[in-house]
Scaffold this motif. Structure first.
Motif, short mmCIF file in Angstrom:
data_model
loop_
_atom_site.label_atom_id
_atom_site.label_comp_id
_atom_site.label_asym_id
_atom_site.label_seq_id
_atom_site.Cartn_x
_atom_site.Cartn_y
_atom_site.Cartn_z
N ARG A 299 0.83 -1.21 0.00
CA ARG A 299 0.00 0.00 0.00
C ARG A 299 0.87 1.26 0.00
O ARG A 299 0.54 2.26 -0.66
N ASN A 300 1.96 1.22 0.73
CA ASN A 300 2.88 2.36 0.78
C ASN A 300 3.46 2.64 -0.60
O ASN A 300 3.51 3.79 -1.05
N LEU A 301 3.90 1.58 -1.28
CA LEU A 301 4.50 1.76 -2.60
C LEU A 301 3.46 2.26 -3.61
O LEU A 301 3.76 3.11 -4.45
N MET A 302 2.25 1.75 -3.53
CA MET A 302 1.22 2.13 -4.50
C MET A 302 0.86 3.61 -4.40
O MET A 302 0.44 4.21 -5.38
N THR B 127 3.03 5.92 -3.50
CA THR B 127 4.25 6.73 -3.66
C THR B 127 4.79 6.71 -5.08
O THR B 127 5.31 7.72 -5.57
N ILE B 128 4.67 5.58 -5.76
CA ILE B 128 5.28 5.43 -7.08
C ILE B 128 4.67 6.42 -8.07
O ILE B 128 3.44 6.57 -8.15
N ALA B 129 5.53 7.09 -8.82
CA ALA B 129 5.07 8.05 -9.83
C ALA B 129 4.22 7.35 -10.87
O ALA B 129 4.54 6.23 -11.30
N LYS B 130 3.13 8.00 -11.28
CA LYS B 130 2.18 7.35 -12.17
C LYS B 130 1.92 8.19 -13.42
O LYS B 130 1.84 9.40 -13.37
N ASN B 131 1.80 7.50 -14.55
CA ASN B 131 1.15 8.07 -15.72
C ASN B 131 -0.08 7.19 -15.97
O ASN B 131 -0.40 6.33 -15.15
N GLU B 132 -0.74 7.35 -17.08
CA GLU B 132 -1.97 6.59 -17.31
C GLU B 132 -1.72 5.08 -17.32
O GLU B 132 -2.45 4.30 -16.71
N THR B 133 -0.66 4.68 -18.01
CA THR B 133 -0.38 3.24 -18.11
C THR B 133 0.06 2.68 -16.77
O THR B 133 -0.41 1.62 -16.35
N ARG B 134 0.96 3.38 -16.08
CA ARG B 134 1.41 2.91 -14.77
C ARG B 134 0.25 2.82 -13.79
O ARG B 134 0.17 1.90 -12.99
N SER B 135 -0.64 3.80 -13.84
CA SER B 135 -1.78 3.80 -12.93
C SER B 135 -2.66 2.58 -13.18
O SER B 135 -3.12 1.91 -12.24
N LEU B 136 -2.88 2.25 -14.45
CA LEU B 136 -3.67 1.08 -14.80
C LEU B 136 -3.02 -0.19 -14.28
O LEU B 136 -3.67 -1.04 -13.67
N MET B 137 -1.72 -0.32 -14.50
CA MET B 137 -1.01 -1.52 -14.07
C MET B 137 -0.93 -1.62 -12.55
O MET B 137 -1.07 -2.70 -11.98
#
Length: 342
Positions: A102-105, A107-117
Motif C-alpha cells: 500500500r505504501n508503494l502504490m 508513492t510510485i510516480a504514475k502516468n496513465e499506463t502505470r496507474s492502470l497496471m
C-alpha cells in the motif's frame, strides 16, 4: 491479539482465528531454515517499506506476489501444525507485506499506463490461489545437459520475443479488455506466445507472466490455441535456463532472472523450482540491509523493466522485489509440503 490485515476477507479472519486456538504439533520440517527465511523476508520488506521513493512498479508487483503467497500459506490446512512463534511471525509478514504494498502504490510516480497496471495487477486477491504441487518433468526424463559457454548463457537471457515494450503492450491490452468485462488476449500477443523461436531468459518468463495475468484476469481460452496449457511447456524450458545459469554458479548478472524464474514457476507448484539448494543460494545473496542487488553488467544488458534502478547500498529495486517473492514461495512450499502429515 489477532492481527488485522486491511482488505482481507472475513473468511481469512475466521481461519486465522481457528488456527490461533487449534492445537498444533510440529511436523517434520526444518525450523531453523524456516526462521531464516522469515527473518530474511522481514529485512527485505523493511528495506522496501523504508524507501518507497526508490521503488518502482515492478517492485510493487513483487510485494503483491509476496503477500498473495503468504496469505495462501495461511489459508492452507497445514498452518494448524505450525509452532506458535512461526504462526505469529507469518501473520506479521502478511501485515508487513500488505503495508509495504500500500505504501508503494501511493508513492510510485504514475502516468496513465502505470496507474492502470498499479491498480489492476497489485490486487493480491488476483494471485491467491491453491496449487497442486507436481514436477514439471517426469523423474524418467530430464532436461538437456549440454553446457553452454558463459557468454552463450548471458546472451540467452535476452533471446527471443517479447521484448520489454511488447510484453507491456500485451499486459496493458489484456487489462483494458478485462476492465470492459470482455477479457481477451489480442491476436498479436497470441502469435508471440505461440511463436517457435527458441525463446529463453526474460522473454520466456515474460511469456509465462502474460499467460498468468490473462488467467488471473479471467480471460477465456482463445480459439486458435489453448494458451493456459503452455504453462508447463514454458516452465520446462525455463528449468533448462535455470540449469544453464546454475552451471555457471548463478553469476551476478543472472541473479535477478533466476529469482524471477523461481517465483513464476514456483507459483505454479513445480517442485524443481523450490529446491532447497536454490533457497540456500538466494539466502546467501542479500546485503546486510536486507536488499538484493545486481552489478557487473554492461549497459547493453542492463535490466530495463520499467526503469529498474539502483537503490541504497548498490542494490536493485526489481531484484529486491523478486527476492521477497521467492522467499514467500519457499515459505509457502514449506508449509504446504514439509508440514504435511504422514
Amino acid at each position: 491479539m489477532e492481527t488485522r490485515v486491511p482488505g482481507f476477507t472475513s473468511v481469512l479472519g475466521i481461519l486465522l482465528l481457528f488456527a490461533c486456538f487449534s492445537s498444533r504439533t510440529e511436523a517434520a520440517f526444518d525450523p531453523e531454515s524456516f526462521q531464516q527465511k522469515l527473518v530474511a523476508l522481514q529485512k527485505v520488506l523493511d528495506y522496501m517499506n523504508d524507501r518507497p521513493g526508490q521503488m518502482n512498479l515492478d517492485a510493487a508487483f513483487g510485494v503483491t506476489l509476496t503477500e498473495a503467497n503468504l496469505v495462501a500459506a495461511l489459508l492452507h490446512e497445514n498452518v494448524q501444525h505450525l509452532e506458535d512463534k512461526f504462526f505469529v511471525a507469518l501473520k506479521e509478514m502478511v501485515a508487513l507485506s500488505d503495508l509495504t504494498r500500500r505504501n508503494l502504490m501511493t508513492t510510485i510516480a504514475k502516468n496513465e499506463t502505470r496507474s492502470l497496471m498499479l491498480t489492476t495487477l497489485n490486487n493480491p486477491n488476483l494471485w491467491i490461489k491453491p496449487v497442486s504441487w507436481t514436477r514439471v518433468l517426469s523423474r524418467s526424463r530430464s532436461s538437456s545437459s549440454q553446457l553452454l559457454s558463459y557468454w552463450e548463457v548471458v546472451r540467452s537471457m535476452w533471446h527471443g520475443m517479447p521484448n520489454e515494450t511488447e510484453s507491456d503492450q500485451c499486459l496493458v491490452k489484456i487489462m483494458r479488455s478485462s476492465l470492459k468485462e470482455e477479457c481477451e488476449i489480442p491476436a498479436t500477443c497470441v502469435a508471440t506466445l505461440t511463436k517457435e523461436d527458441d525463446t529463453t531468459g526474460y522473454p520466456l518468463t515474460h511469456r509465462l507472466l502474460i499467460v498468468q495475468v490473462a488467467k488471473a484476469m479471467g480471460c477465456g481460452e482463445v480459439k486458435t490455441a489453448s494458451l493456459f496449457s503452455l504453462v508447463p511447456a514454458y516452465c520446462a524450458r525455463i528449468l533448462q535456463d535455470l540449469v544453464n545459469l546454475e552451471a555457471w554458479n548463478f553469476p551476478k548478472i543472472a541473479q535477478d532472472l533466476m529469482m524471477e524464474q523461481i517465483v513464476l514457476c514456483g507459483m505454479e507448484g513445480y517442485y524443481e523450482f523450490v529446491d532447497k539448494h536454490f533457497e540456500d543460494v538466494i539466502l546467501s545473496w542479500p546485503h546486510s540491509s536486507g536488499c538484493f542487488g545486481v552489478s557487473g553488467y554492461s549497459n547493453e544488458h542492463k535490466i530495463t523493466r520499467r526503469s529498474s534502478s539502483k537503490t541504497d547500498f548498490g542494490c536493485d529495486n526489481h531484484t529486491t522485489s523478486v527476492a521477497a517473492a521467492s522467499l514467500a514461495v519457499f515459505i509457502r512450499e514449506n508449509i504446504e509440503n514439509a508440514l504435511s502429515q504422514p
